[in-house]
Design a protein around this motif. Structure first.
Motif, PDB file in Angstrom:
ATOM      1  N   PHE A  46      -2.671  10.560  17.531  1.00 47.64           N
ATOM      2  CA  PHE A  46      -1.209  11.339  16.568  1.00 47.64           C
ATOM      3  C   PHE A  46      -1.469  10.182  15.207  1.00 47.64           C
ATOM      4  N   SER A  47      -1.393  11.826  14.234  1.00 45.76           N
ATOM      5  CA  SER A  47      -1.435  11.378  12.605  1.00 45.76           C
ATOM      6  C   SER A  47      -0.007  10.581  12.222  1.00 45.76           C
ATOM      7  N   ILE A  48       0.104   9.660  11.518  1.00 49.48           N
ATOM      8  CA  ILE A  48       1.355   9.266  11.189  1.00 49.48           C
ATOM      9  C   ILE A  48       3.564  10.025  11.389  1.00 49.48           C
ATOM     10  N   SER A  49       1.821  11.334   9.935  1.00 51.26           N
ATOM     11  CA  SER A  49       3.427  11.669  10.246  1.00 51.26           C
ATOM     12  C   SER A  49       4.020  11.798  11.321  1.00 51.26           C
ATOM     13  N   ASN A  50       3.234  12.979  12.000  1.00 55.18           N
ATOM     14  CA  ASN A  50       3.053  13.635  13.111  1.00 55.18           C
ATOM     15  C   ASN A  50       3.892  11.890  14.547  1.00 55.18           C
ATOM     16  N   ILE A  51       3.865  10.983  14.197  1.00 52.31           N
ATOM     17  CA  ILE A  51       4.014   9.950  14.818  1.00 52.31           C
ATOM     18  C   ILE A  51       6.239   9.571  14.571  1.00 52.31           C
ATOM     19  N   ILE A  64       1.349  -1.649   0.433  1.00 48.80           N
ATOM     20  CA  ILE A  64      -0.247  -0.059  -0.300  1.00 48.80           C
ATOM     21  C   ILE A  64       1.057   1.254   0.221  1.00 48.80           C
ATOM     22  N   GLU A  65       0.648   1.907  -1.273  1.00 46.68           N
ATOM     23  CA  GLU A  65       1.774   3.016  -0.799  1.00 46.68           C
ATOM     24  C   GLU A  65       0.694   4.549  -0.119  1.00 46.68           C
ATOM     25  N   THR A  66       1.410   4.518   0.403  1.00 47.59           N
ATOM     26  CA  THR A  66       0.860   6.468   1.319  1.00 47.59           C
ATOM     27  C   THR A  66       1.780   6.991   1.640  1.00 47.59           C
ATOM     28  N   THR A  67       1.180   8.763   1.758  1.00 45.59           N
ATOM     29  CA  THR A  67       2.387   9.655   1.586  1.00 45.59           C
ATOM     30  C   THR A  67       1.626  10.118   3.154  1.00 45.59           C
ATOM     31  N   HIS A 114       6.691   9.969   0.079  1.00 49.74           N
ATOM     32  CA  HIS A 114       6.192   8.221   0.153  1.00 49.74           C
ATOM     33  C   HIS A 114       6.465   7.216   0.647  1.00 49.74           C
ATOM     34  N   VAL A 115       5.984   6.507   1.235  1.00 52.22           N
ATOM     35  CA  VAL A 115       6.109   5.331   1.944  1.00 52.22           C
ATOM     36  C   VAL A 115       4.998   3.536   1.251  1.00 52.22           C
ATOM     37  N   TRP A 116       6.105   2.595   1.405  1.00 49.22           N
ATOM     38  CA  TRP A 116       4.930   1.539   0.415  1.00 49.22           C
ATOM     39  C   TRP A 116       5.046   0.553   1.516  1.00 49.22           C
ATOM     40  N   LEU A 117       3.714  -0.151   1.849  1.00 50.29           N
ATOM     41  CA  LEU A 117       4.430  -1.016   3.565  1.00 50.29           C
ATOM     42  C   LEU A 117       3.153  -1.722   3.241  1.00 50.29           C
ATOM     43  N   SER A 118       3.192  -3.247   3.409  1.00 48.57           N
ATOM     44  CA  SER A 118       2.510  -3.946   3.501  1.00 48.57           C
ATOM     45  C   SER A 118       1.403  -3.842   4.371  1.00 48.57           C
TER      46      SER A 118
END
Length: 106
Positions: A88-93, A3-6, A68-72
């Motif tokens: 917390f948002s993922i960016s904040n984490i 899964i690609e996320t940002t 950009h991050v690719w995660l399982s």
């Protein structure tokens, strides 16, 4: 399948992330996963109930950079759980993990 996320992080944190990945000879993606796992392991019991999600502090001049991050799918689900339970948002984490654990990991 991935899964690609940002995530959006400051230019300074992006620079630290790039230099850390370079030192460890891993991809930024791998280092991001290590940092989030470290944050999860250290902050597992810190749940907030009935609170709003906390985002990063605003920076004057808007010096945010997307990464950009690719995660399982399983790891992505853990990140979503972190977001829901720790508020917390993922960016904040990720930014907190960079400040707290990057030097330790390197």
């Amino acid at each position: 399948m991935t899964i690609e996320t940002t995530v959006n992080i400051s230019q300074d944190n992006r620079y630290l992330l790039e230099k850390g990945a370079e030192k460890l000879k891993v991809s930024k993606n791998e280092l991001i996963k290590k940092l989030i796992v470290r944050f999860l392991n250290q902050n597992f019991d810190n749940f907030l109930m009935f609170e709003r999600i906390q985002y990063q502090k605003r920076i004057k001049g808007g010096s945010w950079k997307p990464v950009h991050v690719w995660l399982s799918p399983e790891f992505y689900e853990k990140c979503q759980d972190l977001r829901k339970f720790h508020k917390f948002s993922i960016s904040n984490i990720l930014c907190k993990a960079i400040k707290l654990y990057l030097e330790e990991i390197i």
